[in-house]
Design a protein around this motif. Structure first.
Motif, short mmCIF file in Angstrom:
data_model
loop_
_atom_site.label_atom_id
_atom_site.label_comp_id
_atom_site.label_asym_id
_atom_site.label_seq_id
_atom_site.Cartn_x
_atom_site.Cartn_y
_atom_site.Cartn_z
N LYS A 86 19.29 -58.76 41.10
CA LYS A 86 18.23 -58.07 40.37
C LYS A 86 16.98 -57.96 41.24
O LYS A 86 16.21 -57.00 41.13
N LEU A 87 16.77 -58.98 42.11
CA LEU A 87 15.60 -58.98 43.00
C LEU A 87 15.91 -58.32 44.35
O LEU A 87 15.16 -58.50 45.32
N ARG A 134 17.99 -58.21 30.21
CA ARG A 134 17.25 -57.45 29.23
C ARG A 134 15.86 -57.02 29.70
O ARG A 134 15.34 -56.00 29.28
N THR A 135 15.24 -57.84 30.56
CA THR A 135 13.83 -57.58 30.89
C THR A 135 13.70 -56.93 32.26
O THR A 135 14.53 -57.12 33.16
N GLU A 136 12.64 -56.14 32.40
CA GLU A 136 12.32 -55.51 33.68
C GLU A 136 11.64 -56.50 34.59
O GLU A 136 11.15 -57.56 34.15
N LEU A 137 11.58 -56.16 35.88
CA LEU A 137 10.91 -57.04 36.84
C LEU A 137 9.41 -57.08 36.57
O LEU A 137 8.79 -56.06 36.26
N ASP A 138 8.85 -58.31 36.67
CA ASP A 138 7.40 -58.50 36.50
C ASP A 138 6.88 -59.04 37.83
O ASP A 138 6.88 -60.24 38.08
N LEU A 147 9.32 -65.70 37.34
CA LEU A 147 10.26 -66.37 36.46
C LEU A 147 11.66 -66.37 37.04
O LEU A 147 12.36 -67.39 37.05
N ARG A 148 12.09 -65.23 37.61
CA ARG A 148 13.43 -65.15 38.20
C ARG A 148 13.52 -65.99 39.47
O ARG A 148 14.54 -66.62 39.77
N PHE A 149 12.42 -66.00 40.26
CA PHE A 149 12.41 -66.82 41.49
C PHE A 149 12.56 -68.31 41.12
O PHE A 149 13.31 -69.04 41.77
#
Length: 926
Positions: free
Chosen positions: A899-900, A769-773, A816-818
C-alpha cells in the motif's frame, strides 16, 4: 457458714477461740481433733474451710499439721495460734504455706484474720501473673505482719548503712523509741568489744547471712545476751539491704538450765518406756554422736526386716538408700548443730532388697548427745501421692495447653472458679476468679446463654452447639463483636455426685466459618463468571462427569447436558480436522484428567445433534490439589468457525481478484488489439471501455462490502471481550483463592489471544478501507517509541536492542501504517527469539534519502526453515500448530508495505536468526 477444724494442743484454749468468735457474731461450725493421727481423717471427712493448729517450741504439732494439710488440702487456709514464735520459724512456716499466725495476745483479730485468709484463698491460686510492684507490696505486707507480731527485735537497714525500719518488739527490748533507735544506729546497739562481732560481720560478707550470739546494750546502759540473725538481700530496686533479727536470750538461758534438769528426768522416763516402744507400729530408736544405733524398737523387724540386735551398734547410714546419703547426712548435721529440722523423708534398704519410704521425726538431746527418732513407713502414702501428682499434672497440662477455652463455673450464679489462659485471652479479661459470668460478660445476659447455663445446672443435661453466634464486648466500650463458637456445657459434680457447677469447653471457629463463607462466595463468583463468559466453558470431576457449563457452551453444543450424568463433553460428536470421530478416551479433557497436563491449540470439530459442525480450539486445564492429585478439569472452547469462514472468504476474494486482474489485463490486451485493428469501430470501443469501467466499479464495491463485513465482525467481537475483561479483573482483585486465580489467568490468556487476533483483522481491514494519510515523521523517534513499548513484553527480558538510524532527508509516509509494519516485525522477533543464551539481540537499521527509506530488522533468534520462507506472508500461515500467533501478522505487513509502494525480502537460517529488508517510498510533501 464457715467450717472450722481445730487440732488441739496445749497452746490452744478451744473455749477461748469459741468465745471470741461468738462475741463477733461469726457464723461457723467447728470440729475438734485431739490426736494428730486422726487429723487426715478429719480433713477428708469434714472438708473444712479453714484449719486452726497450735504452735509450741517444745512440740511439733503445728509443723506436722502443716505438712499434712499442704500435701492433701493445699488450698485450705491454715492459721497457727501461738503464745510465742521465733521470727525465723515464722518466716519458714509462711514460706511452707501457713496462711497466718496469731499470738494469743492479739486474739481479738481472729475473725478479721479468718475473713482475710478465706478471701485470699479464693483468689490467690489464679492470680498467676504479677508485676514487680505487686510482688513488692505482697512481700512488704507479709514482712509487716511478721514484724508487728514478732517478740524479737527486727531491723531493716541498708547494708552497712542506717536503720530504715524497727518493729515494736525492738523498742521494748532496747527500751528506746523508734527515733532513738534510728539515731543510735546498728553499731550503737551492740557491745563493740564483743570478740565475736568481727567474725559475724566477716561471715555475713562471705555467705550473705550470719547467725550467732552477741552482747547488746539497752538505753539504760544494761547489757543482755542475744542471738542475732542477719541476712543480706536485694530489694526490687536492686539495692543491697540487710534484715537483722535479735532474740533476747536472757530468759532462754534460764530455760536451758531448767531444760537440762528436765532431760535427766526425761531419760529416766524413757527407760520406763521401752515396753511402750516395742509395742509401737512405728520404729523408735536413738542414735549417738558416732551415728550408730543405740536403742531400736521391735518394729524394725516389720518395717525393715532386721531384728533390733542386728541394728544396734551399726551406723544408720549403712541402711540408707545410697542416693539419700547426702541429704540424710546434711540433715543429721543440721539437727545436731541446733538447726530446727525435726521432720524429713528418706529411703531405707529393706533386708529383702526392696526400697522403703520412711518419714523421720527427730529431736537432738544435746546433754545426752543422742538423737531420738520416730520412723513411720510412708511407702503407700508416697505411691498415692505420686499417682495423684501424675494425674494432677496430666490434667493441668491438658487444661493449660488445651487449644480450646476451658473453665469451671460454680454454683447457681455461675461463679468463675477456674479458667485456662486461652479462656482469659479470648474474652480479653483478667482477674475473673470469684466473679459471676454476668459480672465478667454482662453482654451475654440478653443472648440466652444464662438460661442455657441454668438449664444444664438444674437438669444435668449437657448442652452442645456448633458455630453458634456470640456477641462480645472485648474492649468494654459497648461495641459488640461477632464470634462463632463450638460449645459444650457439661455439668460438674462434687465428690458425692451432686451438681455443683458447670464445665465449659469452647472453641472459636469464627475464622474457619468466615473462610468457608469466603470460599463459597468465591466459588459462587467463579461459577457466575463461567456462566457469563461469551466463550464456551465447562468443568468435569475426576471421573469426567460434567459439573458445570455456561450458556455459551450449551449454544455451541446445541443442547444442555445433564450435570453429573453426561461425561467429557456436551456435544453430540467430536471430530478431528480430517473428519474422523474422536473416541471418548481421547477427548481433550479426558487426556488432561489422565495425564494431569494442560492441553491447548489442537483444533477439533464439534458436531451437533442436527448435523451442524463448529470448528473450536479447546484449552483444557487440570485441577490439582495440594498433594498433586488431579481432582477435575476445566475446558474453554473457542469457536473459530466464523474466523475460518472469514479466512476462506479472504482466500476466495484474493483468488477472485487475481482472476479479475487477469481478465482485466486480457481485456485490455484485447481492447488494444481491437483499437489497432478496428480503429474505425469507435462505438464498439466505447462500449467495451464502459463495460470495463462497470466491472472495476463492481469490483471496488465488492471489496468495500467485504472490508465493511470484516470490520463489523471484528468490532462486534471486541465489545463482549472488553466486558469479560472487566469482570475478570474484578474477580481477580477480590479473590485470594489460588485455584480461582489460576483459572482467571487462563481466561485472561485466551481473551488476550482472541483480542490480538481481532486487532489484526481490524488492522487488515483498515489498511484496505482507508486512503493514505501522508505526513512527515521522525523515523528514529518513531522506532524508539515502538521499542520502548515492546520491551515490556515478558519474552523481551534479556534481549539487547541496537538502533541505527541515519535521516539524510525528511521522510514522509502514512504514520499509522508505518507503525503497523515496524511493530509487527519487532514483536515477532521478540516472540520467536531464543528463550535462553547470551548475546541475544535485535538490530534495527534505517537510511532515509529523498526517494526511499531503506529499513532492516535483524535478530539472532530461532530462524525460519527454508521450506516455509515463501509462505510466511500468506494469510493465516503458521509454521506449526504450537505457534502462538494467528498467522495474519506478516500478511498484514506485506499488504501494508505494498500500500505504501514498497517491497520486503527475508533472509533467514534456522537457529541463526532472521533479517527482514524493506524499501519504503518517501512521499515527499511539496
Amino acid at each position: 457458714m464457715t467450717k472450722i477444724l481445730i487440732l488441739e494442743c496445749p497452746t490452744i484454749d478451744i473455749n477461748f477461740i469459741f468465745r471470741e468468735l461468738d462475741r463477733d457474731g461469726f457464723n461457723y461450725t467447728a470440729k475438734n481433733i485431739k490426736l494428730l493421727n486422726h487429723f487426715e481423717n478429719g480433713l477428708s471427712n469434714y472438708n473444712p474451710d479453714i484449719i486452726f493448729s497450735g504452735y509450741s517450741l517444745l512440740g511439733n504439732n503445728g509443723k506436722e499439721a502443716l505438712k499434712i494439710s499442704r500435701n492433701w488440702y493445699s488450698s485450705t487456709p491454715l492459721i497457727l495460734i501461738a503464745d510465742h514464735i521465733e521470727v525465723e520459724n515464722c518466716i519458714e512456716l509462711i514460706k511452707k504455706g501457713v496462711s497466718d499466725i496469731i499470738l494469743r495476745q492479739n486474739i481479738s483479730s481472729l475473725t478479721q484474720k479468718i475473713s482475710k485468709a478465706l478471701t485470699k484463698t479464693a483468689t490467690v491460686n489464679f492470680n498467676i501473673f504479677s508485676n514487680q510492684e505487686e510482688k513488692y507490696l505482697k512481700e512488704k505486707a507479709k514482712y509487716s505482719s511478721l514484724t508487728e507480731n514478732s517478740r524479737d527485735a527486727i531491723f531493716l537497714t541498708l547494708k552497712d548503712g542506717p536503720i530504715l525500719e524497727a518493729n515494736p518488739a525492738a523498742c521494748q527490748i532496747f527500751k528506746m523509741t523508734e527515733e532513738e533507735i534510728y539515731k543510735t544506729g546498728r553499731l550503737g546497739l551492740v557491745d563493740p568489744n564483743d570478740p565475736y562481732l568481727p567474725v559475724l560481720i566477716e561471715e555475713r560478707d562471705l555467705r550473705g547471712l550470719a547467725k550467732g550470739e552477741l552482747n547488746f546494750k539497752r538505753k539504760d546502759g544494761t547489757s543482755f545476751p542475744g542471738e542475732i540473725t542477719t541476712v543480706v538481700f536485694k530489694d526490687v530496686w536492686g539495692r543491697d539491704m540487710t534484715s537483722i533479727t535479735i532474740k533476747d536470750l536472757t530468759e532462754y538461758k534460764k530455760d536451758q538450765q531448767e531444760l537440762a534438769a528436765s532431760n535427766i528426768l526425761m531419760q529416766e522416763s524413757l527407760n520406763g518406756l521401752n515396753k511402750i516402744m516395742d509395742s509401737s507400729l512405728d520404729l523408735i530408736c536413738s542414735i549417738d554422736e558416732e551415728k550408730r544405733f543405740v536403742n531400736v524398737s521391735a518394729a524394725s523387724k516389720s518395717l525393715w526386716g532386721y531384728e533390733p540386735h542386728e541394728l544396734i551398734g551399726e551406723k544408720y547410714i549403712h541402711f540408707i538408700y545410697i542416693e539419700d546419703h547426702k541429704i540424710t547426712n546434711n540433715t543429721y548435721e543440721d539437727i545436731t548443730n541446733g538447726t530446727p529440722v525435726t521432720i524429713f523423708e528418706n529411703r531405707i534398704n529393706h533386708k529383702d532388697g526392696s526400697i522403703v519410704n520412711m518419714l523421720w521425726s527427730v529431736q537432738w538431746d544435746d546433754d545426752e548427745k543422742l538423737l531420738y527418732c520416730t520412723i513411720k513407713d510412708i511407702s503407700e502414702k508416697k505411691k498415692l501421692k505420686k499417682a495423684y501428682k501424675v494425674e494432677r499434672d496430666r490434667f493441668l497440662d491438658m487444661y493449660n495447653l488445651s487449644p480450646a477455652c476451658m473453665g469451671i463455673l460454680k454454683g447457681p450464679n455461675h461463679i468463675h472458679e477456674l479458667t485456662n489462659p486461652l479462656y482469659l485471652k479470648f474474652i480479653n479479661k483478667k482477674n475473673v476468679i470469684g466473679k459471676s459470668i454476668i459480672e465478667v460478660l454482662p453482654e451475654l445476659k440478653n443472648q440466652g446463654f444464662i438460661k442455657l447455663l441454668d438449664d444444664v445446672y438444674n437438669t444435668g443435661i449437657p448442652f452442645i452447639a456448633n458455630e453458634m453466634l456470640v456477641q462480645l464486648d472485648f474492649h468494654g466500650k459497648g461495641l459488640l463483636a461477632d464470634r462463632y463458637m463450638n460449645f459444650i456445657y457439661q455439668p460438674h459434680r462434687d465428690a458425692y455426685g451432686k451438681i455443683d457447677g458447670i464445665f465449659v469447653f469452647a472453641i472459636d471457629v469464627t475464622e474457619q466459618l468466615l473462610s468457608r463463607m469466603k470460599i463459597e462466595e468465591s466459588e459462587k463468583l467463579y461459577r457466575q463468571l463461567i456462566k457469563e463468559l461469551p466463550v464456551a466453558a465447562y468443568s468435569c470431576d475426576v471421573d469426567g462427569k460434567i459439573t458445570l457449563f455456561n450458556k455459551a457452551a450449551a449454544i455451541l453444543w446445541g443442547r444442555e447436558p445433564q450435570i453429573g450424568i453426561d461425561s467429557w463433553c456436551g456435544s453430540w460428536k467430536a471430530l478431528s480436522t480430517d473428519g474422523q470421530e474422536i473416541p471418548l478416551e481421547m477427548y481433550p479433557i479426558a487426556v488432561v484428567l489422565r495425564e494431569g497436563k494442560t492441553m491447548t491449540g489442537k483444533e477439533i470439530i464439534i458436531e451437533r445433534e442436527n448435523g451442524d459442525r463448529r470448528y473450536v480450539l479447546p484449552h483444557a486445564v487440570p485441577y490439582i490439589d495440594q498433594s498433586g492429585k488431579v481432582t477435575g478439569a476445566v475446558n474453554l472452547l473457542t469457536d473459530i468457525t466464523e474466523s475460518k469462514a472469514i479466512q476462506k472468504a479472504l482466500e476466495e476474494h484474493n483468488m477472485e481478484l487475481s482472476f479479475q486482474n487477469l481478465e482485466k489485463v486480457k481485456r485490455a490486451a484485447e481492447l488494444n488489439i481491437a483499437n489497432k485493428e478496428l480503429a474505425y469501430q469507435n462505438c464498439e470501443k466505447e462500449k467495451r471501455a464502459e463495460e470495463l469501467i462497470l466491472t472495476n466499479i463492481e469490483l471496488l464495491k465488492t471489496n468495500k462490502e467485504l472490508d465493511r463485513f470484516v470490520y463489523s465482525i471484528s468490532h462486534d467481537l471486541r465489545s463482549p471481550l472488553t466486558s469479560v475483561q472487566g469482570i475478570v479483573s474484578i474477580i481477580e482483585d477480590e479473590s485470594e483463592d489460588p485455584a480461582t486465580l489460576k483459572h482467571i489467568q487462563m481466561i485472561k490468556n485466551s481473551i488476550e489471544r482472541l483480542d490480538e487476533f481481532i486487532k489484526k483483522i481490524l488492522s487488515y481491514s483498515q489498511n484496505n478501507r482507508t486512503e493514505l494519510d501522508i505526513e512527515t515523521i521522525s523515523v528514529k523517534k518513531t522506532i524508539l517509541n515502538i521499542v520502548d513499548c515492546l520491551q515490556n513484553m515478558k519474552q523481551a527480558n534479556g534481549i539487547h536492542f541496537e538502533i541505527d538510524v541515519q535521516e539524510l532527508s525528511p521522510f514522509s509516509t502514512d504514520k499509522l501504517r508505518f507503525n503497523t509494519i515496524v511493530e509487527n516485525l519487532i514483536s515477532n522477533a521478540i516472540k520467536y527469539h531464543k528463550m535462553s543464551g547470551t548475546e541475544r539481540f535485535i538490530k534495527v537499521k534505517a537510511i532515509v534519502n529523498e526517494q526511499v527509506l531503506q529499513l532492516e530488522i535483524a535478530d539472532n533468534g530461532i530462524g525460519i526453515p527454508l521450506q516455509h520462507q515463501e509462505k510466511i506472508f500468506d494469510m493465516f500461515f503458521r509454521i506449526s500448530s504450537k505457534s502462538e500467533g494467528s498467522g495474519i501478522g506478516l500478511y498484514i505487513v506485506k499488504d501494508t508495505i505494498e500500500k505504501l509502494e514498497g517491497s520486503i525480502n527475508i533472509l533467514s537460517q534456522p537457529k541463526a536468526g532472521t533479517t527482514f529488508k524493506m524499501n519504503l517510498k518517501n512521499f515527499k510533501i511539496c
